[in-house]
Design a protein around this motif. Structure first.
Motif, PDB file in Angstrom:
ATOM      1  N   GLU A 167       0.827  -1.207   0.000  1.00  0.00           N
ATOM      2  CA  GLU A 167       0.000   0.000   0.000  1.00  0.00           C
ATOM      3  C   GLU A 167       0.863   1.260   0.000  1.00  0.00           C
ATOM      4  N   ALA A 168       2.107   1.121   0.472  1.00  0.00           N
ATOM      5  CA  ALA A 168       3.043   2.251   0.476  1.00  0.00           C
ATOM      6  C   ALA A 168       4.430   1.738   0.144  1.00  0.00           C
ATOM      7  N   ILE A 169       5.177   2.537  -0.621  1.00  0.00           N
ATOM      8  CA  ILE A 169       6.576   2.244  -0.914  1.00  0.00           C
ATOM      9  C   ILE A 169       7.409   3.402  -0.388  1.00  0.00           C
ATOM     10  N   LEU A 170       8.412   3.077   0.425  1.00  0.00           N
ATOM     11  CA  LEU A 170       9.341   4.072   0.953  1.00  0.00           C
ATOM     12  C   LEU A 170      10.726   3.737   0.448  1.00  0.00           C
ATOM     13  N   ALA A 171      11.475   4.773   0.067  1.00  0.00           N
ATOM     14  CA  ALA A 171      12.818   4.545  -0.471  1.00  0.00           C
ATOM     15  C   ALA A 171      13.707   5.729  -0.158  1.00  0.00           C
ATOM     16  N   GLY A 172      15.000   5.447  -0.118  1.00  0.00           N
ATOM     17  CA  GLY A 172      15.994   6.504  -0.006  1.00  0.00           C
ATOM     18  C   GLY A 172      16.509   6.826  -1.396  1.00  0.00           C
ATOM     19  N   GLY A 173      17.801   6.689  -1.582  1.00  0.00           N
ATOM     20  CA  GLY A 173      18.375   6.969  -2.883  1.00  0.00           C
ATOM     21  C   GLY A 173      19.873   7.115  -2.762  1.00  0.00           C
ATOM     22  N   GLU A 183       4.843   9.542   9.685  1.00  0.00           N
ATOM     23  CA  GLU A 183       4.063  10.573   9.002  1.00  0.00           C
ATOM     24  C   GLU A 183       3.653  10.112   7.610  1.00  0.00           C
ATOM     25  N   LYS A 184       4.560   9.423   6.899  1.00  0.00           N
ATOM     26  CA  LYS A 184       4.229   8.940   5.557  1.00  0.00           C
ATOM     27  C   LYS A 184       3.126   7.889   5.617  1.00  0.00           C
ATOM     28  N   LEU A 185       3.188   7.016   6.597  1.00  0.00           N
ATOM     29  CA  LEU A 185       2.153   5.981   6.697  1.00  0.00           C
ATOM     30  C   LEU A 185       0.808   6.576   7.107  1.00  0.00           C
ATOM     31  N   GLU A 186       0.828   7.657   7.872  1.00  0.00           N
ATOM     32  CA  GLU A 186      -0.418   8.353   8.192  1.00  0.00           C
ATOM     33  C   GLU A 186      -1.045   8.939   6.937  1.00  0.00           C
ATOM     34  N   ILE A 187      -0.204   9.448   6.039  1.00  0.00           N
ATOM     35  CA  ILE A 187      -0.708   9.951   4.759  1.00  0.00           C
ATOM     36  C   ILE A 187      -1.383   8.816   3.977  1.00  0.00           C
ATOM     37  N   ALA A 188      -0.720   7.651   3.967  1.00  0.00           N
ATOM     38  CA  ALA A 188      -1.290   6.496   3.262  1.00  0.00           C
ATOM     39  C   ALA A 188      -2.630   6.102   3.855  1.00  0.00           C
ATOM     40  N   ARG A 189      -2.760   6.128   5.164  1.00  0.00           N
ATOM     41  CA  ARG A 189      -4.041   5.788   5.803  1.00  0.00           C
ATOM     42  C   ARG A 189      -5.127   6.774   5.394  1.00  0.00           C
ATOM     43  N   ALA A 190      -4.751   8.048   5.308  1.00  0.00           N
ATOM     44  CA  ALA A 190      -5.740   9.085   4.969  1.00  0.00           C
ATOM     45  C   ALA A 190      -6.213   8.972   3.521  1.00  0.00           C
ATOM     46  N   LEU A 229       4.105   6.877  -2.843  1.00  0.00           N
ATOM     47  CA  LEU A 229       5.524   6.639  -3.125  1.00  0.00           C
ATOM     48  C   LEU A 229       6.299   7.711  -2.373  1.00  0.00           C
ATOM     49  N   PHE A 230       6.955   7.322  -1.293  1.00  0.00           N
ATOM     50  CA  PHE A 230       7.525   8.294  -0.359  1.00  0.00           C
ATOM     51  C   PHE A 230       9.042   8.207  -0.284  1.00  0.00           C
ATOM     52  N   PHE A 231       9.675   9.376  -0.325  1.00  0.00           N
ATOM     53  CA  PHE A 231      11.124   9.467  -0.161  1.00  0.00           C
ATOM     54  C   PHE A 231      11.457   9.797   1.291  1.00  0.00           C
ATOM     55  N   VAL A 232      12.465   9.099   1.826  1.00  0.00           N
ATOM     56  CA  VAL A 232      12.984   9.392   3.160  1.00  0.00           C
ATOM     57  C   VAL A 232      14.507   9.481   3.050  1.00  0.00           C
ATOM     58  N   PRO A 233      15.128  10.578   3.492  1.00  0.00           N
ATOM     59  CA  PRO A 233      16.591  10.696   3.393  1.00  0.00           C
ATOM     60  C   PRO A 233      17.281   9.475   4.004  1.00  0.00           C
ATOM     61  N   PRO A 234      18.132   8.799   3.246  1.00  0.00           N
ATOM     62  CA  PRO A 234      18.700   7.528   3.707  1.00  0.00           C
ATOM     63  C   PRO A 234      19.522   7.631   4.985  1.00  0.00           C
ATOM     64  N   SER A 235      20.199   8.756   5.211  1.00  0.00           N
ATOM     65  CA  SER A 235      21.036   8.838   6.413  1.00  0.00           C
ATOM     66  C   SER A 235      20.212   8.860   7.690  1.00  0.00           C
ATOM     67  N   LEU A 236      18.909   9.184   7.569  1.00  0.00           N
ATOM     68  CA  LEU A 236      18.030   9.181   8.743  1.00  0.00           C
ATOM     69  C   LEU A 236      17.466   7.800   9.027  1.00  0.00           C
ATOM     70  N   VAL A 237      17.695   6.876   8.119  1.00  0.00           N
ATOM     71  CA  VAL A 237      17.067   5.559   8.218  1.00  0.00           C
ATOM     72  C   VAL A 237      18.097   4.437   8.229  1.00  0.00           C
ATOM     73  N   GLN A 238      19.138   4.564   7.419  1.00  0.00           N
ATOM     74  CA  GLN A 238      20.032   3.438   7.183  1.00  0.00           C
ATOM     75  C   GLN A 238      21.305   3.461   8.016  1.00  0.00           C
ATOM     76  N   ARG A 239      21.434   4.438   8.909  1.00  0.00           N
ATOM     77  CA  ARG A 239      22.531   4.443   9.869  1.00  0.00           C
ATOM     78  C   ARG A 239      21.943   4.268  11.267  1.00  0.00           C
ATOM     79  N   PRO A 240      22.434   3.315  12.038  1.00  0.00           N
ATOM     80  CA  PRO A 240      21.872   3.062  13.374  1.00  0.00           C
ATOM     81  C   PRO A 240      22.360   4.096  14.389  1.00  0.00           C
TER      82      PRO A 240
END
Length: 299
Positions: free
Chosen positions: A234-240, A290-297, A266-277
């Protein structure tokens, strides 16, 4: 008749010896790394080498940024890290350059650094502390352990606590959110995602997402576009390939039958906020939610 108040020499020597023992005991710092190996230093580290961008951020989060003398390529956060000498990439270290910087603590990445090079550093007598946090709690715990080794506990424990409280707040906010089937794209060529054991998988769950590839065996499995179409997220999230490169989402616009594409999820999320622990995952998780809330709406 005046008594001699001088302290006997033997008592003075005993006091000095006891003070030395107590001081030495207090100076030694110990922590257990993510290989299960305990590392003890005679005194807190003052020259730290961080062998991954994530490790660099975590050392800074622990309050020990001023003690970092070596990093690797793409260690770009915080900005001060860009001024520290680089010793190659996380996959191929410049051993000679690293040794010339004389670190008294090396922070290695368990599955990211070359095992043979890490082993060589240990054989040369360098203290190596290997990390790979795979949960939100592990991120906080890693910050705390690094602060112990660096002698910066006040700053490190405060930052770890801030991160814990932020994650707990988000978890409470989205505890009852309706599930959203999600595909997270971690890489483009080859096409790659994450399973539920990955830290990004925990981010998805916290936000009420259901990872459509969560049950795959590999932590970072390779898949084909046809598998994504079959899963119909229902939602695709990706960095780049960078913080502003949204090109990875373009390929999914060619599949109008996908629910995510049809609904504009189709949502973009800056990769450094997601892929670094690191603590910045708090910001990344908030964006996920926030992106998933948009998808629900948009249902």
């Amino acid at each position: 008749m005046r008594q001699d108040c001088a302290i006997p020499v033997w008592k003075w020597l005993l006091a000095v010896m006891l003070l030395a023992v107590i001081t030495g005991a207090r100076a030694e710092v110990c922590a257990t790394d993510d290989r299960g190996q305990q590392l003890c230093l005679e005194q807190p580290a003052s020259r730290i080498a961080a062998l991954s961008p994530g490790a660099t951020e975590l050392v800074w989060a622990a309050g020990a940024g001023d003690q970092v003398v070596a990093v690797v390529d793409y260690s770009d956060y915080p900005p001060a890290a860009r001024e520290v000498p680089s010793v190659g990439s996380h996959t191929r270290l410049d051993m000679e350059r690293l040794l010339t910087l004389k670190p008294d603590l090396v922070i290695a990445w368990v599955t990211g650094n070359p095992p043979e090079q890490v082993a060589m550093l240990e054989e040369l007598g360098l203290p190596v502390f290997s990390i790979e946090p795979r949960s939100f709690e592990a991120v906080s715990g890693t910050i705390e352990r690094l602060s112990v080794l660096a002698g910066t506990q006040t700053a490190g424990f405060a930052e770890a606590g801030r991160f814990r409280r932020g994650i707990d707040s988000l978890r409470a906010e989205y505890r009852n959110a309706s599930p959203v089937p999600v595909f997270y794209q971690v890489w483009d060529e080859p096409l790659m995602t994450v399973n539920d054991e990955h830290l990004i998988g925990e981010m998805i769950r916290l936000c009420g997402g259901a990872n459509v590839f969560g049950d795959l065996a590999r932590l970072v499995p390779r898949i084909g576009a046809e598998a994504v179409v079959a899963a119909n997220p229902e939602a695709i999230l990706a960095g780049g390939m960078g913080e502003e490169n949204r090109g990875w989402l373009d390929r999914w616009r060619a599949f109008p039958g996908l629910t995510a594409t049809a609904r504009g999820n189709l949502f973009f999320v800056p990769p450094s906020l997601v892929q670094r622990p690191t603590p910045r995952m708090l910001e990344g998780t908030r964006l996920f939610c926030e992106k998933l809330e948009i998808a629900r709406a948009r249902r």
